[in-house]
Write an enzyme that holds these catalytic residues in place. Structure first.
Site, PDB file in Angstrom:
ATOM      1  N   ILE A   1       0.882  -1.238   0.164  1.00 32.85           N
ATOM      2  CA  ILE A   1       0.086  -0.006  -0.140  1.00 32.85           C
ATOM      3  C   ILE A   1       0.796   1.263   0.014  1.00 32.85           C
ATOM      4  CG2 ILE A   1      -0.278   0.265   2.562  1.00 32.85           C
ATOM      5  CD1 ILE A   1      -3.340   0.699   1.979  1.00 32.85           C
TER       6      ILE A   1
ATOM      7  N   ASN B   1      11.451  -8.711   6.875  1.00 33.51           N
ATOM      8  CA  ASN B   1      11.796  -8.015   7.987  1.00 33.51           C
ATOM      9  C   ASN B   1      11.227  -8.651   9.442  1.00 33.51           C
ATOM     10  OD1 ASN B   1      12.889  -5.744   6.754  1.00 33.51           O
ATOM     11  ND2 ASN B   1      10.760  -4.698   6.382  1.00 33.51           N
TER      12      ASN B   1
ATOM     13  N   GLY C   1      12.534  -4.318  11.791  1.00 33.48           N
ATOM     14  CA  GLY C   1      11.921  -3.278  11.176  1.00 33.48           C
ATOM     15  C   GLY C   1      10.430  -3.892  10.499  1.00 33.48           C
TER      16      GLY C   1
ATOM     17  N   HIS D   1       5.866 -12.153   5.906  1.00 33.19           N
ATOM     18  CA  HIS D   1       5.582 -11.646   4.290  1.00 33.19           C
ATOM     19  C   HIS D   1       7.058 -11.301   3.842  1.00 33.19           C
ATOM     20  CE1 HIS D   1       5.402  -8.220   7.096  1.00 33.19           C
ATOM     21  NE2 HIS D   1       6.273  -7.582   6.403  1.00 33.19           N
TER      22      HIS D   1
HETATM   23  P1  5GP Z   1       6.950  -4.838   7.603  1.00 32.70           P
HETATM   24  O1  5GP Z   1       7.097  -3.434   7.807  1.00 32.70           O
HETATM   25  O2  5GP Z   1       6.126  -5.437   8.441  1.00 32.70           O
HETATM   26  O3  5GP Z   1       8.159  -5.568   6.965  1.00 32.70           O
HETATM   27  O4  5GP Z   1       6.136  -4.698   5.987  1.00 32.70           O
HETATM   28  C1  5GP Z   1       4.584  -4.686   6.460  1.00 32.70           C
HETATM   29  C2  5GP Z   1       4.093  -3.688   4.993  1.00 32.70           C
HETATM   30  O5  5GP Z   1       2.907  -4.057   4.793  1.00 32.70           O
HETATM   31  C3  5GP Z   1       4.836  -2.457   4.685  1.00 32.70           C
HETATM   32  O6  5GP Z   1       5.458  -2.229   3.615  1.00 32.70           O
HETATM   33  C4  5GP Z   1       3.298  -1.558   4.553  1.00 32.70           C
HETATM   34  O7  5GP Z   1       3.406  -0.510   3.644  1.00 32.70           O
HETATM   35  C5  5GP Z   1       2.453  -2.769   4.097  1.00 32.70           C
HETATM   36  N1  5GP Z   1       0.914  -2.480   4.410  1.00 32.70           N
HETATM   37  C6  5GP Z   1       0.678  -2.102   5.670  1.00 32.70           C
HETATM   38  N2  5GP Z   1      -0.767  -2.175   5.502  1.00 32.70           N
HETATM   39  C7  5GP Z   1      -1.212  -2.391   4.407  1.00 32.70           C
HETATM   40  C8  5GP Z   1      -2.580  -2.641   3.691  1.00 32.70           C
HETATM   41  O8  5GP Z   1      -3.331  -2.424   4.199  1.00 32.70           O
HETATM   42  N3  5GP Z   1      -2.564  -2.965   2.557  1.00 32.70           N
HETATM   43  C9  5GP Z   1      -1.338  -3.587   1.872  1.00 32.70           C
HETATM   44  N4  5GP Z   1      -1.719  -3.745   0.665  1.00 32.70           N
HETATM   45  N5  5GP Z   1      -0.177  -3.382   2.294  1.00 32.70           N
HETATM   46  C10 5GP Z   1      -0.085  -2.809   3.755  1.00 32.70           C
END
Ligand code: 5GP
Ligand code: ZN
Length: 114
Positions: free
Chosen positions: A31, A87, A93, A100
């Site tokens: 997103i 991450n 992070g 994911h």
């Molecule tokens: P992390 O920081 O946990 O490695 O990555 C989480 C990712 O999820 C971030 O890059 C963030 O932009 C993405 N993200 C968070 N909320 C949403 C959402 O509601 N939809 C989508 N498509 N991505 C999301």
């Protein structure tokens, strides 16, 4: 799992722009993209992070990595290159606690990451 953002994307409660799906995994656009191509690949099974991966998940982990190959090719960044990132927990992070893999491409990546 209740109250997990990515489980809500899997069950359709929250919409996302899907780019790939099979029986075990889905991939969708981030997103808040940090690169021209920024896609997340997740298992449909709720696993919190790499720390909670078990040897019984080995095929699933392999599928996630192989999805990077397919998606990078589909997105046209396979030969120029791309980056995959998991991450993990605070220092890593991680902000969403459903494992994911980020696939990022379409620009020159820096090393080391911040
Ligand atoms: P992390 O920081 O946990 O490695 O990555 C989480 C990712 O999820 C971030 O890059 C963030 O932009 C993405 N993200 C968070 N909320 C949403 C959402 O509601 N939809 C989508 N498509 N991505 C999301
Ligand atoms: Zn989940």
């Amino acid at each position: 799992m209740d109250n997990c953002l990515f489980c809500k994307i899997i069950n359709g409660e929250i919409t996302a722009k899907k780019v790939y799906e099979n029986e075990h995994i889905i991939a969708f656009n981030d997103i808040d993209p940090k690169a021209p191509i920024h896609i997340l690949v997740i298992p449909k099974k709720h696993i919190r992070s790499i720390n909670e991966l078990n040897s019984s998940d080995i095929n699933l982990a392999g599928e996630i990595i192989l999805a990077a190959k397919k998606i990078a090719k589909d997105q046209g960044v396979d030969s120029k290159g791309f980056r995959v990132v998991f991450n993990t927990n605070d220092d890593g992070g991680q902000t969403v606690y459903h494992i994911h893999m980020h696939i990022m491409g379409g620009r020159q990546m820096q090393w080391p990451p911040g």
